[in-house]
Design a protein around this motif. Structure first.
Motif: not given
Length: 91
Positions: A23-25, A30-32, A46-49, A73-76
């Protein structure tokens, strides 16, 4: 894969980190990995981040079902902490 000695200079170092630590970088690529075995980590935020960390290339490797689970998944999930208790009953 086996690389002959003469081709070792064609390899580029890669690094692994968690989405949380990233986060912040930003990174060029990127490979997820995204699989249903880790369903508790399939959260939209998490996926969005993770996806927004890549500047030029983002690759999702895994199962379509897992991506769908993360997106829907909606909200956390609710976090079970003692914060309320600590605030109401300071020591």
């Amino acid at each position: 894969m086996i690389y002959p000695y003469g081709e070792l200079d064609t390899l580029v170092p890669a690094f692994a980190t968690t989405i949380h630590k990233s986060q912040g970088s930003e990174y060029p690529a990127v490979v997820i990995p995204i699989v249903t075995q880790h369903f508790n980590m399939l959260a939209r935020n998490l996926l969005y981040t993770g996806v927004t960390r890549g500047k030029q290339l983002v690759v999702l490797i895994g199962q379509r079902k897992a991506i769908g689970m993360a997106v829907r998944g909606g909200s956390a999930k609710r976090r079970w902490t003692k914060l309320r208790e600590w605030l109401l009953n300071p020591r």
